[in-house]
Design an enzyme around this catalytic site. Structure first.
Site, PDB file in Angstrom:
ATOM      1  N   ASP A  82     -43.998  74.858  29.561  1.00 43.20           N
ATOM      2  CA  ASP A  82     -45.078  75.193  28.595  1.00 43.20           C
ATOM      3  C   ASP A  82     -45.170  73.713  28.109  1.00 43.20           C
ATOM      4  OD1 ASP A  82     -46.887  76.394  26.942  1.00 43.20           O
ATOM      5  OD2 ASP A  82     -45.590  77.004  25.468  1.00 43.20           O
ATOM      6  N   HIS A 209     -52.878  80.651  24.340  1.00 42.97           N
ATOM      7  CA  HIS A 209     -51.832  80.200  23.309  1.00 42.97           C
ATOM      8  C   HIS A 209     -52.156  80.529  22.095  1.00 42.97           C
ATOM      9  CE1 HIS A 209     -50.009  77.056  26.429  1.00 42.97           C
ATOM     10  NE2 HIS A 209     -51.116  77.584  27.058  1.00 42.97           N
TER      11      HIS A 209
HETATM   12  P1  13P Z   1     -47.575  81.047  19.021  1.00 42.58           P
HETATM   13  O1  13P Z   1     -46.358  80.300  18.246  1.00 42.58           O
HETATM   14  O2  13P Z   1     -48.915  81.294  18.100  1.00 42.58           O
HETATM   15  O3  13P Z   1     -47.314  82.552  19.163  1.00 42.58           O
HETATM   16  O4  13P Z   1     -48.030  80.388  20.170  1.00 42.58           O
HETATM   17  C1  13P Z   1     -47.151  80.205  21.009  1.00 42.58           C
HETATM   18  C2  13P Z   1     -47.727  79.314  22.080  1.00 42.58           C
HETATM   19  O5  13P Z   1     -49.005  79.334  22.533  1.00 42.58           O
HETATM   20  C3  13P Z   1     -46.968  78.423  23.082  1.00 42.58           C
HETATM   21  O6  13P Z   1     -47.613  77.650  23.797  1.00 42.58           O
END
Ligand code: 13P
Length: 391
Positions: A82, A209
Site C-alpha cells: 500500500d 482509500h
Molecule cells: P483509513 O485509515 O481512513 O481507514 O484509510 C486507510 C487507507 O486508506 C490506507 O491506504
C-alpha cells in the site's frame, strides 16, 4: 494454496457488485484478526502493508508472517504493498512476496505521476503483478493514519483518469471523491456523480482509500459505482487502542500481554462487520474458483565448471548471488554444491521467481544477460536448465 492473483480477485468483486477489504496490518495481532475474520465469514481478503507504516514494524519480517498466514488460510488472500513510494519500493515488495502493488505518485503533477506509474507498471506486469495507481489526492484529517497524508484533498478529474489509464495501463485506480485518511470530521460529503462518471469511462475496479468513518449507505453507493477494494485501517487501530486503554485502566499493574488482551477479538468483530456490509462475506469459494492460484516458479540450473579454477568459480557464484537477487521478480537465489562426490552435476543455482511471467523478463533482464554472458556461461559449459511451476 489460497494465495491468489489480486487482479482476478478484484475483477470478480467488480463484476459481482461487492468490495474486498484491504486491511493495513501493523502487527501480528492485526494479521491474525484479519485472517480469522475472513475465514469465519468465508470472505476473500487483502493483506495490506503500507510503506508509510514501515517505521512501526520490519517489512521483511511482516512479509514472511503474511505469506505463511496467506498460504495456510482457507479463504483466498492477496498481499498488497500500500502507498509504494518509489520504483525501488515496488521491486523490493514484489521480491519479498507482494502480489499486488500500489504506486502512490499522487503528490506529482499529472505527467510526473504518469511517468513514475508507467515505469512501475512495466516492471510489475513483467513479473505478473497487477498495479494500483492513484489519481487525485486523499489527504488525512485526524488520527494516526492522517499524519501520514498531509495536505488538502484533490478530487480525481474524470478526463485525467481516462488519460491516466490509457497511458499507464494500471489494473485498478484509487480515486479521490471526498474520503480522507484517518478519522472523519463531521459527515463526509462524497461526490458520487464524479465516481459514477469515472466508473462509466474506465470500467476497471476502483479503490477507495480512507474507508474509516463511512456509513453503510455510503459504502453501498460506492460499491454500486465500481468500488471493488476498500482500504481500511484507522478504525482497527482505534478499536485496538480503546481495548488497550480499558485493559490498562482495569488493571494498572498489567504488563504487555495484559494490555493487548482481547484486541484481536475486538478487531475481528469490526472486520467481520465490514465484510458483511461490503458484500465480500460468503464469496470465498466463488473467488477461489475464478482466480489464478499465485504460484512461484523454481528456475533450476545444474552445471559443471569445465575444470575452471576454484577462485574463478567462487567469484562467479558470489557475484551471481548478489546481482541476480535484485532482478525484479526474483524471490531468492540459492547456490549449491553436490553433497555426493561424483554426482553427475556438481553445482546448482535454485532461483525462485514470483510468477511464471518472470521466466521471460528474467532471461531478458540486462543484469542477468551481463552475468550470464560475462561470468556464468564461460565457466559452466555443461549445464541443464529447467523451470518448474509449483503444484
Ligand atoms: P483509513 O485509515 O481512513 O481507514 O484509510 C486507510 C487507507 O486508506 C490506507 O491506504
Amino acid at each position: 494454496m489460497p494465495l491468489v492473483n489480486i487482479r482476478d480477485m478484484l475483477n470478480h468483486a467488480y463484476q459481482n457488485g461487492y468490495a474486498i477489504g484491504a486491511f493495513d496490518l501493523v502487527s501480528l495481532d492485526f494479521l491474525e484478526a484479519i485472517i480469522s475474520a475472513a475465514e469465519a465469514g468465508s470472505a476473500p481478503v487483502i493483506l495490506s502493508l503500507a510503506e508509510s507504516h514501515f517505521e512501526y514494524y520490519n517489512f521483511e519480517l511482516a512479509m514472511a508472517a503474511s505469506e505463511v498466514a496467506a498460504r495456510r488460510a482457507t479463504v483466498p488472500v492477496a498481499i498488497h504493498l500500500d502507498h509504494g513510494a518509489s520504483f525501488e519500493s515496488a521491486v523490493h515488495a514484489i521480491n519479498l512476496g507482494c502480489n499486488g502493488v500500489m504506486v502512490d505518485a499522487s503528490q506529482e503533477d499529472f505527467d510526473g505521476n504518469v511517468s513514475v506509474t508507467q515505469r512501475i507498471v512495466k516492471m510489475a506486469h513483467a513479473c505478473g503483478v497487477p498495479v494500483e495507481g492513484e489519481l487525485g489526492y486523499v489527504a488525512g484529517v485526524e488520527g494516526e493514519d492522517a499524519e501520514k497524508h498531509p495536505g488538502e484533498v484533490v478530487y480525481t478529474s474524470v478526463e485525467e483518469a481516462q488519460a491516466y489509464l490509457q497511458q499507464t495501463g494500471v489494473d485498478f485506480l484509487a480515486v479521490s471523491i471526498g474520503t480522507v485518511h484517518g478519522r472523519m470530521k463531521g459527515e463526509p460529503a462524497l461526490d458520487f456523480e464524479r465516481l459514477q462518471e469515472i466508473n462509466e469511462r474506465l470500467r476497471i475496479p476502483l479503490v477507495i482509500h480512507g474507508g474509516t468513518g463511512l456509513s453503510d449507505e455510503q459504502f453501498r453507493k460506492l460499491i454500486a459505482n465500481g468500488v471493488s477494494k476498500i482500504n481500511y485501517y484507522t478504525a482497527l487501530a482505534d478499536t485496538a487502542g480503546a481495548r488497550m486503554r480499558s485493559n490498562a485502566v482495569a488493571d494498572t499493574r498489567c504488563g504487555y500481554t495484559g494490555i493487548v488482551r482481547g484486541i484481536q477479538d475486538a478487531m475481528r468483530e469490526e472486520i467481520a462487520r465490514c465484510m458483511k456490509v461490503w458484500g465480500s462475506a460468503g464469496k470465498a469459494d466463488a473467488v477461489l474458483d475464478a482466480a489464478e492460484a499465485w504460484r512461484p516458479v523454481q528456475h533450476v540450473i545444474i552445471y559443471n565448471t569445465n575444470g575452471k579454477d576454484d577462485n574463478e568459480v567462487a567469484a562467479m557464484i558470489n557475484e551471481g548471488k548478489q546481482v541476480l537477487s535484485e532482478i525484479p521478480g526474483v524471490r531468492r537465489v540459492i547456490s549449491g554444491t553436490a553433497v555426493q562426490s561424483g554426482a553427475k552435476y556438481q553445482f546448482t543455482w535454485l532461483i525462485e521467481f514470483v510468477h511464471e511471467k518472470v521466466i521471460d523478463s528474467y532471461r531478458d533482464n540486462p543484469v542477468h544477460v551481463d552475468f550470464a554472458d560475462r561470468l556464468f556461461r564461460p565457466v559452466a559449459g555443461d549445464r541443464i536448465s529447467i523451470d518448474y511451476l509449483e503444484i
